[in-house]
Motif scaffolding. Structure first.
Motif, PDB file in Angstrom:
ATOM      1  N   THR A  65      14.093   2.726 -13.792  1.00 43.23           N
ATOM      2  CA  THR A  65      12.972   2.199 -14.569  1.00 43.23           C
ATOM      3  C   THR A  65      13.077   0.695 -14.761  1.00 43.23           C
ATOM      4  O   THR A  65      12.137  -0.052 -14.461  1.00 43.23           O
ATOM      5  N   VAL A  66      14.227   0.233 -15.233  1.00 39.40           N
ATOM      6  CA  VAL A  66      14.399  -1.207 -15.472  1.00 39.40           C
ATOM      7  C   VAL A  66      14.378  -1.977 -14.163  1.00 39.40           C
ATOM      8  O   VAL A  66      13.742  -3.037 -14.050  1.00 39.40           O
ATOM      9  N   GLY A  67      15.059  -1.460 -13.149  1.00 45.20           N
ATOM     10  CA  GLY A  67      15.077  -2.147 -11.864  1.00 45.20           C
ATOM     11  C   GLY A  67      13.712  -2.213 -11.207  1.00 45.20           C
ATOM     12  O   GLY A  67      13.356  -3.223 -10.603  1.00 45.20           O
ATOM     13  N   THR A  68      12.925  -1.135 -11.337  1.00 36.44           N
ATOM     14  CA  THR A  68      11.572  -1.143 -10.767  1.00 36.44           C
ATOM     15  C   THR A  68      10.680  -2.147 -11.484  1.00 36.44           C
ATOM     16  O   THR A  68       9.870  -2.842 -10.841  1.00 36.44           O
TER      17      THR A  68
ATOM     18  N   ALA B 283       8.901  -9.283  -9.898  1.00 38.06           N
ATOM     19  CA  ALA B 283       9.328 -10.369  -9.028  1.00 38.06           C
ATOM     20  C   ALA B 283       8.594 -10.329  -7.687  1.00 38.06           C
ATOM     21  O   ALA B 283       8.165 -11.361  -7.168  1.00 38.06           O
ATOM     22  N   GLY B 284       8.432  -9.126  -7.122  1.00 34.55           N
ATOM     23  CA  GLY B 284       7.727  -9.018  -5.854  1.00 34.55           C
ATOM     24  C   GLY B 284       6.260  -9.387  -5.967  1.00 34.55           C
ATOM     25  O   GLY B 284       5.707 -10.058  -5.091  1.00 34.55           O
ATOM     26  N   ALA B 285       5.613  -8.947  -7.067  1.00 31.33           N
ATOM     27  CA  ALA B 285       4.212  -9.316  -7.265  1.00 31.33           C
ATOM     28  C   ALA B 285       4.062 -10.815  -7.475  1.00 31.33           C
ATOM     29  O   ALA B 285       3.130 -11.441  -6.949  1.00 31.33           O
ATOM     30  N   ALA B 286       4.986 -11.407  -8.257  1.00 28.95           N
ATOM     31  CA  ALA B 286       4.918 -12.853  -8.497  1.00 28.95           C
ATOM     32  C   ALA B 286       5.144 -13.635  -7.212  1.00 28.95           C
ATOM     33  O   ALA B 286       4.457 -14.628  -6.946  1.00 28.95           O
ATOM     34  N   ALA B 287       6.089 -13.204  -6.387  1.00 28.16           N
ATOM     35  CA  ALA B 287       6.331 -13.888  -5.127  1.00 28.16           C
ATOM     36  C   ALA B 287       5.148 -13.740  -4.186  1.00 28.16           C
ATOM     37  O   ALA B 287       4.805 -14.669  -3.437  1.00 28.16           O
ATOM     38  N   GLY B 288       4.508 -12.567  -4.217  1.00 23.53           N
ATOM     39  CA  GLY B 288       3.339 -12.369  -3.354  1.00 23.53           C
ATOM     40  C   GLY B 288       2.135 -13.169  -3.799  1.00 23.53           C
ATOM     41  O   GLY B 288       1.333 -13.607  -2.966  1.00 23.53           O
ATOM     42  N   LEU B 289       1.984 -13.384  -5.108  1.00 27.68           N
ATOM     43  CA  LEU B 289       0.863 -14.168  -5.603  1.00 27.68           C
ATOM     44  C   LEU B 289       0.983 -15.632  -5.212  1.00 27.68           C
ATOM     45  O   LEU B 289      -0.024 -16.325  -5.019  1.00 27.68           O
ATOM     46  N   GLY B 290       2.233 -16.123  -5.105  1.00 30.27           N
ATOM     47  CA  GLY B 290       2.431 -17.525  -4.764  1.00 30.27           C
ATOM     48  C   GLY B 290       2.097 -18.432  -5.940  1.00 30.27           C
ATOM     49  O   GLY B 290       1.952 -18.005  -7.086  1.00 30.27           O
ATOM     50  N   GLY B 291       1.983 -19.697  -5.673  1.00 34.03           N
ATOM     51  CA  GLY B 291       1.699 -20.646  -6.740  1.00 34.03           C
ATOM     52  C   GLY B 291       2.963 -21.034  -7.490  1.00 34.03           C
ATOM     53  O   GLY B 291       4.029 -20.429  -7.337  1.00 34.03           O
ATOM     54  N   ARG B 292       2.842 -22.050  -8.345  1.00 31.36           N
ATOM     55  CA  ARG B 292       4.009 -22.550  -9.043  1.00 31.36           C
ATOM     56  C   ARG B 292       4.552 -21.524 -10.031  1.00 31.36           C
ATOM     57  O   ARG B 292       5.757 -21.299 -10.110  1.00 31.36           O
ATOM     58  N   TRP B 293       3.649 -20.872 -10.803  1.00 32.77           N
ATOM     59  CA  TRP B 293       4.104 -19.897 -11.789  1.00 32.77           C
ATOM     60  C   TRP B 293       4.690 -18.665 -11.126  1.00 32.77           C
ATOM     61  O   TRP B 293       5.671 -18.095 -11.608  1.00 32.77           O
ATOM     62  N   GLY B 294       4.107 -18.224 -10.033  1.00 33.64           N
ATOM     63  CA  GLY B 294       4.633 -17.066  -9.322  1.00 33.64           C
ATOM     64  C   GLY B 294       6.032 -17.306  -8.793  1.00 33.64           C
ATOM     65  O   GLY B 294       6.924 -16.465  -8.943  1.00 33.64           O
TER      66      GLY B 294
ATOM     67  N   PHE C 265      18.140  -1.625  -7.525  1.00 31.22           N
ATOM     68  CA  PHE C 265      16.737  -1.226  -7.436  1.00 31.22           C
ATOM     69  C   PHE C 265      15.817  -2.441  -7.436  1.00 31.22           C
ATOM     70  O   PHE C 265      14.801  -2.467  -6.716  1.00 31.22           O
ATOM     71  N   ALA C 266      16.132  -3.452  -8.237  1.00 26.43           N
ATOM     72  CA  ALA C 266      15.278  -4.638  -8.309  1.00 26.43           C
ATOM     73  C   ALA C 266      15.241  -5.372  -6.974  1.00 26.43           C
ATOM     74  O   ALA C 266      14.161  -5.739  -6.483  1.00 26.43           O
ATOM     75  N   ARG C 267      16.379  -5.621  -6.377  1.00 28.89           N
ATOM     76  CA  ARG C 267      16.440  -6.299  -5.084  1.00 28.89           C
ATOM     77  C   ARG C 267      15.736  -5.504  -3.996  1.00 28.89           C
ATOM     78  O   ARG C 267      15.016  -6.066  -3.159  1.00 28.89           O
ATOM     79  N   LEU C 268      15.971  -4.194  -3.999  1.00 24.47           N
ATOM     80  CA  LEU C 268      15.387  -3.357  -2.959  1.00 24.47           C
ATOM     81  C   LEU C 268      13.867  -3.328  -3.041  1.00 24.47           C
ATOM     82  O   LEU C 268      13.167  -3.466  -2.023  1.00 24.47           O
ATOM     83  N   LEU C 269      13.317  -3.181  -4.255  1.00 26.95           N
ATOM     84  CA  LEU C 269      11.865  -3.123  -4.400  1.00 26.95           C
ATOM     85  C   LEU C 269      11.229  -4.480  -4.092  1.00 26.95           C
ATOM     86  O   LEU C 269      10.178  -4.537  -3.447  1.00 26.95           O
ATOM     87  N   ARG C 270      11.845  -5.547  -4.546  1.00 24.60           N
ATOM     88  CA  ARG C 270      11.287  -6.875  -4.256  1.00 24.60           C
ATOM     89  C   ARG C 270      11.246  -7.125  -2.747  1.00 24.60           C
ATOM     90  O   ARG C 270      10.240  -7.603  -2.210  1.00 24.60           O
ATOM     91  N   GLY C 271      12.336  -6.827  -2.044  1.00 26.00           N
ATOM     92  CA  GLY C 271      12.357  -7.026  -0.604  1.00 26.00           C
ATOM     93  C   GLY C 271      11.337  -6.170   0.118  1.00 26.00           C
ATOM     94  O   GLY C 271      10.689  -6.621   1.069  1.00 26.00           O
ATOM     95  N   SER C 272      11.181  -4.927  -0.341  1.00 29.33           N
ATOM     96  CA  SER C 272      10.195  -4.047   0.286  1.00 29.33           C
ATOM     97  C   SER C 272       8.771  -4.545   0.045  1.00 29.33           C
ATOM     98  O   SER C 272       7.920  -4.491   0.942  1.00 29.33           O
ATOM     99  N   MET C 273       8.498  -5.066  -1.145  1.00 28.37           N
ATOM    100  CA  MET C 273       7.164  -5.588  -1.435  1.00 28.37           C
ATOM    101  C   MET C 273       6.872  -6.851  -0.618  1.00 28.37           C
ATOM    102  O   MET C 273       5.745  -7.041  -0.137  1.00 28.37           O
ATOM    103  N   LEU C 274       7.866  -7.705  -0.441  1.00 31.23           N
ATOM    104  CA  LEU C 274       7.654  -8.901   0.374  1.00 31.23           C
ATOM    105  C   LEU C 274       7.398  -8.532   1.829  1.00 31.23           C
ATOM    106  O   LEU C 274       6.590  -9.184   2.510  1.00 31.23           O
TER     107      LEU C 274
END
Length: 323
Positions: free
Chosen positions: A129-132, A138-149, A198-207
């Motif tokens: 739960t916490v890792g997801t 993090a994955g959504a923010a990286a995908g959105l781009g921009g300075r805040w993302g 879980f956090a690293r794995l989900l972020r990498g998969s989303m990217l």
């Protein structure tokens, strides 16, 4: 031309065309999860892992209602002779013998299976739960781009990197020692160890999914990138996380046993748990090694079942292995 073929050859040709047509229809209509389930049914490792876990779940759910004795009752205390290091072994009334306090070892093993499963599952759910949440944000923010993302992604990933820099068992021991010995503490400690995985794995998969054609098509149609990330990228990135959760269950059971062995588990000795039983048996290895062998075998076999099923799921969901 077909009229010149013999009836046998004509029938064989028609059967072959029917097989090819059915195979084409199956390939066109089968989703990734359906194909993965079909491959799991043909994987011997998945079958063995499922059987092991099925037996383990059955024992954990039904076993405590069928045990012959109270696992905390010292019914055979008078038969134990400490001076002679005598502890009654397997016999008709005690299939696995009795422990150093005169308690039925078979009843304790059965009831301990439920406790071990409860701690492992809850700890894995906490980490998942916490890792997801962290990985998805993090994955959504990286995908959105921009300075805040980019800023949100960088901050979250640096926190995850700090957690990964610490050895998992050392981190679990530190959390358990800080919160105090209890069953809840063990769940939180073991769960927090798996959060960065879980956090690293989900972020990498989303990217990786953010460069897919369906994401480009949705963006071209004017769908907001935040909605694309939550409704399209995130659901399609959860497969490796689900597989990892199965593998993490095996690790969680071993880490729970390690914390209990170090005295950081449940302080209530009346509630049997395989890790606590293994720790208590260390003083009696010479006189009654079965007291350590039985819970150790339970931990090993259960972890093996989760590992076999998790590896089989990883292979079944791997797109590179699809026909």
């Amino acid at each position: 031309m077909s009229d010149l073929l013999s009836p046998g050859r004509k029938k064989a040709k028609l059967d072959r065309l029917a097989e090819l047509s059915a195979a084409h229809d199956d390939e066109r209509g089968v989703s990734l999860w359906q194909e993965a389930f079909r491959r799991l049914r043909r994987n011997p490792a998945a079958i063995v892992g499922t059987v092991i876990l099925g037996v383990f779940l059955l024992i954990a759910l039904v076993g405590p209602f069928l045990v012959p004795y109270d696992p905390a009752a010292q019914l055979w205390k008078d038969e134990i002779r400490e001076a002679q290091a005598f502890y009654p072994g397997p016999r008709a009334e005690n299939w696995f013998g009795v422990d150093h306090l005169g308690r039925d070892e078979f009843s304790r093993m059965i009831v301990g299976a439920r406790q071990t499963l409860l701690v492992g599952v809850v700890a894995t759910l906490i980490g998942l739960t916490v890792g997801t949440l962290i990985g998805g944000l993090a994955g959504a923010a990286a995908g959105l781009g921009g300075r805040w993302g980019r800023w949100v992604d960088t901050v979250l990933m640096r926190i995850v990197d700090m957690l990964l820099a610490l050895p998992s068992l050392l981190l679990a021991i530190s959390i358990a020692a800080l919160l105090g010995a209890s069953l809840t503490t063990v769940m939180i400690a073991v769960g927090m160890v798996s959060v960065p995985i879980f956090a690293r794995l989900l972020r990498g998969s989303m990217l990786a999914q953010s460069n897919s054609d369906y994401v480009l098509a949705a963006t071209s149609l004017g769908v907001r990138r935040s909605k694309v990330a939550l409704t399209h990228i995130l659901p399609n990135s959860l497969a490796p996380v689900i597989v990892q959760s199965t593998l993490t269950l095996a690790t969680a059971i071993i880490e729970v046993a390690a914390l209990s062995f170090l005295g950081l588990g449940n302080p209530d000795a009346s509630i049997p748990e395989w890790g606590v039983m293994l720790a208590d048996a260390q003083r009696y290895l010479d006189a009654a090694p079965r007291l350590a062998i039985l819970p150790a075998l339970g931990i090993i076999i259960t972890a093996l079942g989760f590992t076999l099923l998790g590896e089989a799921m990883r292979e079944a969901l791997d797109p590179k292995l699809r026909k």
